[in-house]
Design a protein around this motif. Structure first.
Motif, PDB file in Angstrom:
ATOM      1  N   HIS A 122     -11.714  -6.732  33.746  1.00  0.00           N
ATOM      2  CA  HIS A 122     -10.582  -6.414  32.518  1.00  0.00           C
ATOM      3  C   HIS A 122     -10.357  -7.539  32.006  1.00  0.00           C
ATOM      4  O   HIS A 122      -9.983  -8.608  32.632  1.00  0.00           O
ATOM      5  CB  HIS A 122      -9.649  -5.517  33.448  1.00  0.00           C
ATOM      6  CG  HIS A 122      -8.617  -5.110  32.486  1.00  0.00           C
ATOM      7  ND1 HIS A 122      -7.536  -5.914  32.369  1.00  0.00           N
ATOM      8  CD2 HIS A 122      -8.748  -4.038  31.869  1.00  0.00           C
ATOM      9  CE1 HIS A 122      -6.913  -5.248  31.510  1.00  0.00           C
ATOM     10  NE2 HIS A 122      -7.302  -4.292  31.076  1.00  0.00           N
ATOM     11  N   THR A 130      -7.734  -9.044  29.023  1.00  0.00           N
ATOM     12  CA  THR A 130      -6.586  -8.842  28.026  1.00  0.00           C
ATOM     13  C   THR A 130      -6.380 -10.015  27.077  1.00  0.00           C
ATOM     14  O   THR A 130      -6.289 -10.974  27.579  1.00  0.00           O
ATOM     15  CB  THR A 130      -5.300  -8.781  28.806  1.00  0.00           C
ATOM     16  OG1 THR A 130      -5.303  -7.497  29.857  1.00  0.00           O
ATOM     17  CG2 THR A 130      -4.142  -8.360  27.907  1.00  0.00           C
ATOM     18  N   CYS A 144      -4.837 -12.901  24.958  1.00  0.00           N
ATOM     19  CA  CYS A 144      -3.531 -13.690  25.401  1.00  0.00           C
ATOM     20  C   CYS A 144      -3.645 -15.144  24.676  1.00  0.00           C
ATOM     21  O   CYS A 144      -4.712 -15.222  23.846  1.00  0.00           O
ATOM     22  CB  CYS A 144      -3.320 -13.935  26.986  1.00  0.00           C
ATOM     23  SG  CYS A 144      -4.634 -14.843  27.624  1.00  0.00           S
ATOM     24  N   GLY A 146      -2.767  -8.693  23.698  1.00  0.00           N
ATOM     25  CA  GLY A 146      -2.347  -7.517  24.485  1.00  0.00           C
ATOM     26  C   GLY A 146      -3.475  -6.408  24.472  1.00  0.00           C
ATOM     27  O   GLY A 146      -3.525  -5.560  25.213  1.00  0.00           O
ATOM     28  N   GLU A 204      -6.980  -4.889  25.124  1.00  0.00           N
ATOM     29  CA  GLU A 204      -7.839  -4.733  26.438  1.00  0.00           C
ATOM     30  C   GLU A 204      -8.908  -4.396  26.243  1.00  0.00           C
ATOM     31  O   GLU A 204      -9.579  -3.557  25.313  1.00  0.00           O
ATOM     32  CB  GLU A 204      -7.218  -3.607  27.332  1.00  0.00           C
ATOM     33  CG  GLU A 204      -5.588  -4.008  27.834  1.00  0.00           C
ATOM     34  CD  GLU A 204      -5.058  -3.082  28.450  1.00  0.00           C
ATOM     35  OE1 GLU A 204      -5.499  -1.825  28.624  1.00  0.00           O
ATOM     36  OE2 GLU A 204      -3.858  -3.157  28.939  1.00  0.00           O
ATOM     37  N   THR A 219       0.520  -2.146  23.195  1.00  0.00           N
ATOM     38  CA  THR A 219      -0.868  -3.023  23.535  1.00  0.00           C
ATOM     39  C   THR A 219      -1.631  -2.037  24.540  1.00  0.00           C
ATOM     40  O   THR A 219      -2.812  -2.518  24.803  1.00  0.00           O
ATOM     41  CB  THR A 219      -0.151  -4.354  24.074  1.00  0.00           C
ATOM     42  OG1 THR A 219       0.563  -4.037  25.317  1.00  0.00           O
ATOM     43  CG2 THR A 219       0.437  -4.937  23.052  1.00  0.00           C
ATOM     44  N   GLY A 220      -0.977  -1.198  25.009  1.00  0.00           N
ATOM     45  CA  GLY A 220      -1.775  -0.350  26.107  1.00  0.00           C
ATOM     46  C   GLY A 220      -1.291   1.231  26.252  1.00  0.00           C
ATOM     47  O   GLY A 220      -0.358   1.487  25.568  1.00  0.00           O
ATOM     48  N   HIS A 253       3.598  -0.398  28.532  1.00  0.00           N
ATOM     49  CA  HIS A 253       3.132  -1.835  27.850  1.00  0.00           C
ATOM     50  C   HIS A 253       3.974  -2.049  26.637  1.00  0.00           C
ATOM     51  O   HIS A 253       4.669  -1.098  26.138  1.00  0.00           O
ATOM     52  CB  HIS A 253       1.716  -1.126  27.336  1.00  0.00           C
ATOM     53  CG  HIS A 253       0.626  -1.006  28.111  1.00  0.00           C
ATOM     54  ND1 HIS A 253      -0.163  -2.115  28.553  1.00  0.00           N
ATOM     55  CD2 HIS A 253       0.503   0.123  28.821  1.00  0.00           C
ATOM     56  CE1 HIS A 253      -0.939  -1.653  29.713  1.00  0.00           C
ATOM     57  NE2 HIS A 253      -0.655  -0.307  29.870  1.00  0.00           N
TER      58      HIS A 253
END
Length: 342
Positions: free
Chosen positions: A191, A193, A195, A225, A227, A287-288, A293
């Motif tokens: 996974h 993310t 950044c 953020g 994914e 962001t999710g 999030h």
């Protein structure tokens, strides 16, 4: 791809003097930094608003910023951009907007290199015919200006680098580089993310693991953020990612890789959606998929009637792509309760 924003109220445009043979392609920068002005936004409402009126004794064929290429005049028109009669009559010129961060500059650079390479092909020119305003002055075909070199130097570049990049694009070398060696394969996938971005910046998504490769057509950039699933890491610091079934590549510097994906994500059929039923409020973009999030920094809210592309879903949340000429393209998550199909 470019957008026509013809400055029909500009005195040069109304003069409508025809361009002769195209001998050079001129690279400009407006020299207004630290004031930030894009083609359609920024101080004064953007360069289009500033120049699309009488009394502006100048006109270029267009502006290039981090959101795209904007044509202010057709290529058939002689524009007032280098202060010399012969030069104006035989040169096409664009201004490269002077922005703040390296990520913004990279997008301006990418857009400009691609556009000038396309112009070379259209007019049968070689990369050595792409010159800065200051170089045109040295040739005696332009007024005495230093642009765009001060802007380029701020990010460690020069007109020599720009011509080399145009030549690379013309020769196809950017697409012919050998693939870097794989240093790690994530099985099952990890996974990731996004950044480490400067606030307001986005991460370029490429078609190959290389900064010179073209940006991905479906997912050209990601926001802080966002994914993804990570498939492979390479010795040059790039990683292969999967975004809702689309394979692409990003610089690993801007990706926090954690955990493992439990399964390969299924594809998703994209559809058009509209923010609706907000009752005067605004819809949070996160962001999710969930209120845990944070808000998407680049585009934190949507208003009633705002359009999105729905590209995925998770529980009670839709993943959406938000595209706007001012802010660019960003990916976020919104509640299903306030998005209707159109």
């Amino acid at each position: 791809m470019s957008t026509n924003l013809y400055c029909t109220k500009n005195d040069c445009f109304k003069e409508n003097k025809k361009l002769g043979s195209v001998e050079y392609l001129i690279v400009h920068s407006p020299a207004v930094y630290p004031v930030i002005i894009r083609a359609q936004s920024g101080a004064g409402g953007g360069w289009y608003k500033r120049w699309n009126k009488p009394g502006v004794e100048k006109l270029v064929h267009g502006f290039i910023d981090d959101t795209g290429v904007y044509n202010f005049a057709p290529f058939t028109m002689s524009c007032w951009h280098i202060g010399n009669g012969w030069g104006n009559a035989h040169c096409i010129g664009y201004e490269l907007c002077e922005l703040e961060t390296a990520a913004e500059f990279d997008r301006v650079w990418d857009n400009a290199v691609a556009h000038y390479a396309a112009l070379c092909k259209q007019f049968g020119l070689t990369a050595d015919k792409v010159i800065g305003h200051y170089e045109a002055h040295k040739k005696g075909i332009a007024s005495n200006h230093s642009d765009p070199e001060p802007y380029f130097r701020r990010f460690g570049k020069s007109m020599t680098d720009f011509r080399a990049a145009v030549q690379t694009r013309l020769s196809g070398q950017a697409n012919d580089k050998p693939a870097p060696a794989v240093t790690k394969t994530y099985n099952p996938w990890a996974h990731g993310t996004v950044c480490n971005l400067t606030p307001g910046d986005t991460l370029n998504v490429r078609t190959k693991p290389d900064a010179d490769a073209a940006r991905a057509s479906i997912w050209p950039e990601l926001g802080a953020g966002n994914e993804v699933d990570v498939i492979e890491a390479y010795e040059n610091g790039w990683v292969k990612i999967n975004i809702q079934g689309t394979i692409a590549y990003v610089n690993a510097t801007y990706l926090k890789i954690t955990g493992q994906a439990t399964a390969e994500p299924a594809g998703y059929t994209e559809w058009a959606g509209m923010a609706s039923g907000l009752g005067g409020s605004r819809l949070n973009v996160r962001t999710g998929p969930g209120t845990g999030h944070g808000l998407l920094s680049a585009c934190s809210k949507l208003g009633e009637g705002n359009m999105v592309s729905v590209i995925g879903e998770s529980g009670g949340w839709y993943q959406v792509r938000i595209s706007n000429p001012t802010i660019g393209t960003h990916i976020g998550w919104v509640s299903k309760n306030y998005i209707k199909e159109v």
